[in-house]
Design a protein around this motif. Structure first.
Motif, PDB file in Angstrom:
ATOM      1  N   ASP A  13      -0.644   7.092   5.905  1.00  0.00           N
ATOM      2  CA  ASP A  13       0.102   5.840   6.067  1.00  0.00           C
ATOM      3  C   ASP A  13       0.906   5.505   4.816  1.00  0.00           C
ATOM      4  O   ASP A  13       2.028   5.003   4.904  1.00  0.00           O
ATOM      5  CB  ASP A  13      -0.858   4.694   6.394  1.00  0.00           C
ATOM      6  CG  ASP A  13      -1.432   4.809   7.796  1.00  0.00           C
ATOM      7  OD1 ASP A  13      -0.942   5.666   8.561  1.00  0.00           O
ATOM      8  OD2 ASP A  13      -2.359   4.056   8.128  1.00  0.00           O
ATOM      9  N   LYS A  14       0.306   5.787   3.657  1.00  0.00           N
ATOM     10  CA  LYS A  14       0.999   5.519   2.396  1.00  0.00           C
ATOM     11  C   LYS A  14       2.291   6.332   2.304  1.00  0.00           C
ATOM     12  O   LYS A  14       3.346   5.805   1.944  1.00  0.00           O
ATOM     13  CB  LYS A  14       0.105   5.896   1.212  1.00  0.00           C
ATOM     14  CG  LYS A  14      -0.676   4.731   0.658  1.00  0.00           C
ATOM     15  CD  LYS A  14      -1.749   5.196  -0.309  1.00  0.00           C
ATOM     16  CE  LYS A  14      -1.162   5.764  -1.597  1.00  0.00           C
ATOM     17  NZ  LYS A  14      -2.216   6.090  -2.583  1.00  0.00           N
ATOM     18  N   ASN A  63       0.834  -1.197   0.000  1.00  0.00           N
ATOM     19  CA  ASN A  63       0.000   0.000   0.000  1.00  0.00           C
ATOM     20  C   ASN A  63       0.872   1.252   0.000  1.00  0.00           C
ATOM     21  O   ASN A  63       0.706   2.166   0.787  1.00  0.00           O
ATOM     22  CB  ASN A  63      -0.907  -0.012   1.236  1.00  0.00           C
ATOM     23  CG  ASN A  63      -1.995   1.041   1.124  1.00  0.00           C
ATOM     24  OD1 ASN A  63      -2.374   1.439   0.032  1.00  0.00           O
ATOM     25  ND2 ASN A  63      -2.477   1.501   2.254  1.00  0.00           N
ATOM     26  N   ASP A  64       1.813   1.281  -0.924  1.00  0.00           N
ATOM     27  CA  ASP A  64       2.842   2.306  -0.902  1.00  0.00           C
ATOM     28  C   ASP A  64       2.544   3.398  -1.932  1.00  0.00           C
ATOM     29  O   ASP A  64       1.932   3.139  -2.953  1.00  0.00           O
ATOM     30  CB  ASP A  64       4.182   1.632  -1.225  1.00  0.00           C
ATOM     31  CG  ASP A  64       5.344   2.512  -0.823  1.00  0.00           C
ATOM     32  OD1 ASP A  64       5.100   3.641  -0.359  1.00  0.00           O
ATOM     33  OD2 ASP A  64       6.472   2.065  -0.978  1.00  0.00           O
ATOM     34  N   ALA A  65       2.985   4.607  -1.632  1.00  0.00           N
ATOM     35  CA  ALA A  65       2.920   5.671  -2.623  1.00  0.00           C
ATOM     36  C   ALA A  65       4.165   5.595  -3.501  1.00  0.00           C
ATOM     37  O   ALA A  65       5.185   5.059  -3.085  1.00  0.00           O
ATOM     38  CB  ALA A  65       2.870   7.019  -1.918  1.00  0.00           C
ATOM     39  N   HIS A 109       6.195   5.105   2.451  1.00  0.00           N
ATOM     40  CA  HIS A 109       7.151   5.417   1.390  1.00  0.00           C
ATOM     41  C   HIS A 109       8.405   6.072   1.974  1.00  0.00           C
ATOM     42  O   HIS A 109       9.533   5.691   1.636  1.00  0.00           O
ATOM     43  CB  HIS A 109       6.510   6.330   0.351  1.00  0.00           C
ATOM     44  CG  HIS A 109       7.389   6.559  -0.837  1.00  0.00           C
ATOM     45  ND1 HIS A 109       7.464   5.685  -1.888  1.00  0.00           N
ATOM     46  CD2 HIS A 109       8.285   7.544  -1.100  1.00  0.00           C
ATOM     47  CE1 HIS A 109       8.367   6.131  -2.759  1.00  0.00           C
ATOM     48  NE2 HIS A 109       8.874   7.257  -2.309  1.00  0.00           N
ATOM     49  N   ASP A 128      -4.011   7.807   3.385  1.00  0.00           N
ATOM     50  CA  ASP A 128      -2.989   8.486   2.593  1.00  0.00           C
ATOM     51  C   ASP A 128      -1.757   8.775   3.436  1.00  0.00           C
ATOM     52  O   ASP A 128      -0.623   8.650   2.983  1.00  0.00           O
ATOM     53  CB  ASP A 128      -3.549   9.811   2.038  1.00  0.00           C
ATOM     54  CG  ASP A 128      -4.561   9.561   0.929  1.00  0.00           C
ATOM     55  OD1 ASP A 128      -4.567   8.435   0.384  1.00  0.00           O
ATOM     56  OD2 ASP A 128      -5.339  10.482   0.631  1.00  0.00           O
TER      57      ASP A 128
END
Ligand SMILES: [Zn+2]
Length: 87
Positions: A31-32, A6-8, A36, A29
């Motif tokens: 957390d994303k 669940n990464d940006a 990252h 968002d």
């Protein structure tokens, strides 16, 4: 917990660093971006720069927002340094 799922990506992280700093993001968002930054040194460096800019702006202009021109000047000088560093 795997930060990769669940990464940006870098462009999203860099675009949203100020939002992240301001705590204006929704939890998912946030957390994303946090995930990252946890494994991307390049974005973490940008995050540190933005934190520093924010600190400078806060110190010199609190509680008012910095004039956009001032922020632009700071960001431009930092960007110049960053480009030289990368090059
Ligand atoms: Zn990145």
């Amino acid at each position: 917990m795997s930060p990769d799922i669940n990464d940006a990506d870098c462009s999203e992280a860099l675009h949203r660093v100020f939002e992240y700093l301001d705590g204006e993001m929704e939890a998912g968002d946030h957390d994303k971006i946090a995930a990252h930054l946890a494994h991307c040194a390049e974005c973490l460096r940008q995050y540190d720069i933005d934190t520093m800019v924010k600190g400078l702006v806060k110190r010199s202009c609190a509680p008012e927002q910095a004039p956009p021109r001032l922020r632009l000047t700071i960001v431009e000088s930092l960007t110049t340094i960053q480009i030289r560093y990368t090059d």
